[in-house]
Design an enzyme around this catalytic site. Sequence first.
Site, PDB file in Angstrom:
ATOM      1  CB  SER A  69     129.487  47.573  14.006  1.00  0.00           C
ATOM      2  OG  SER A  69     129.521  46.473  13.787  1.00  0.00           O
ATOM      3  NE  ARG A 117     119.288  44.165  15.123  1.00  0.00           N
ATOM      4  CZ  ARG A 117     118.490  43.508  14.081  1.00  0.00           C
ATOM      5  NH1 ARG A 117     117.194  43.088  14.255  1.00  0.00           N
ATOM      6  NH2 ARG A 117     119.186  43.005  13.104  1.00  0.00           N
ATOM      7  CG  ASN A 177     125.171  46.615   1.828  1.00  0.00           C
ATOM      8  OD1 ASN A 177     124.518  47.253   1.313  1.00  0.00           O
ATOM      9  ND2 ASN A 177     126.381  46.880   2.468  1.00  0.00           N
ATOM     10  NE  ARG A 214     118.788  41.372   5.160  1.00  0.00           N
ATOM     11  CZ  ARG A 214     118.154  42.289   5.979  1.00  0.00           C
ATOM     12  NH1 ARG A 214     116.863  42.392   6.209  1.00  0.00           N
ATOM     13  NH2 ARG A 214     119.194  43.028   6.790  1.00  0.00           N
ATOM     14  NE  ARG A 261     119.334  48.077  11.319  1.00  0.00           N
ATOM     15  CZ  ARG A 261     120.166  47.439  12.136  1.00  0.00           C
ATOM     16  NH1 ARG A 261     119.975  48.056  13.259  1.00  0.00           N
ATOM     17  NH2 ARG A 261     120.589  46.447  11.805  1.00  0.00           N
ATOM     18  CG  LEU A 272     127.586  66.034   3.120  1.00  0.00           C
ATOM     19  CD1 LEU A 272     126.497  66.748   3.798  1.00  0.00           C
ATOM     20  CD2 LEU A 272     127.053  65.030   2.060  1.00  0.00           C
ATOM     21  CG  ASP A 293     120.920  46.040   7.878  1.00  0.00           C
ATOM     22  OD1 ASP A 293     121.847  45.208   7.636  1.00  0.00           O
ATOM     23  OD2 ASP A 293     120.026  45.686   8.654  1.00  0.00           O
ATOM     24  NE  ARG A 352     128.349  41.184   9.346  1.00  0.00           N
ATOM     25  CZ  ARG A 352     127.464  41.881   8.551  1.00  0.00           C
ATOM     26  NH1 ARG A 352     127.727  41.883   7.296  1.00  0.00           N
ATOM     27  NH2 ARG A 352     126.280  42.441   8.935  1.00  0.00           N
ATOM     28  CG  HIS A 391     129.351  44.405   1.852  1.00  0.00           C
ATOM     29  ND1 HIS A 391     128.452  44.767   2.751  1.00  0.00           N
ATOM     30  CD2 HIS A 391     129.726  42.961   2.059  1.00  0.00           C
ATOM     31  CE1 HIS A 391     128.330  43.778   3.589  1.00  0.00           C
ATOM     32  NE2 HIS A 391     129.113  42.711   3.459  1.00  0.00           N
TER      33      HIS A 391
END
Length: 237
Positions: A59, A188, A16, A18, A182, A125, A14, A65, A31
Amino acid sequence: MDRAIPKHIAIIMDGNGRWAKKRLLPKKMGHKAGADALKKLLKKVEKTDIEHITVYAFSTENWKRDKQEVDDLMKLLKDYIGQYIKESEENNLIIDTIGDISVLSKDLQEDLAHLKELSSKNTGLKLHIALNYGGRDEIIRAIKKVAIDVKENNIEIDNITEDLFSSYLDTKEYQDPELIVRTSGELRTSNFLVWQSAYSEFYFSDKLWPDFTFEDLEKAINAYQKRERRFGGRLDG
Ligand code: FPP
């Protein structure tokens, strides 16, 4: 005694928007910087004992958006999926997605199928990209599949257990995350891994996602290792 390093870490990337705003840049540059931060982080995570990383890339709520931002995000994803395809042999990542990707463009779905197939030959990974993912949506999709299996007599209602239900989720092939991170100071979980996070430890960082580095992830892991995990039990038995 400190705990072992988590095998599965999930990340809500979270901040990007700002990050871009602070630099007077368009949101899509935020982004892009976020996608670059992820690539950089994965290179270092590859060298650790962490086995799974799940990232929240888009999401079920992100469709709300404005259209330009959704289009920009889809373009960015296509571009990065293309890069991951090209670099598949070199990065050794095994990549798949969680979420309902059937609503994404045919183009993107084909690229994702190609990437999954190609990267399944790798040994490193495992990167799980949450795309059009929502925890509640995932649970509803799983319930529908369970209902069909009950209706077709493949399973009995009495045999529905937590383990059986987990096997209907998008994450059925791997363990729940021990740690969820987060960024950007928001406290949240925003519909991420609703079922799977029942016993996860949470770590919140004030850093905006594009600024988040491997050293920040190490801090999160250190904090996790110092916490007690009791799963509702007691440490002294
Ligand atoms: C939240 O920041 C971030 C997103 C909605 C998108 C995350 C996607 C990426 C980092 C690209 C990932 C790329 C690949 C290939 C997996 P925000 O826009 O909500 O930030 P804000 O709250 O500051 O506006």
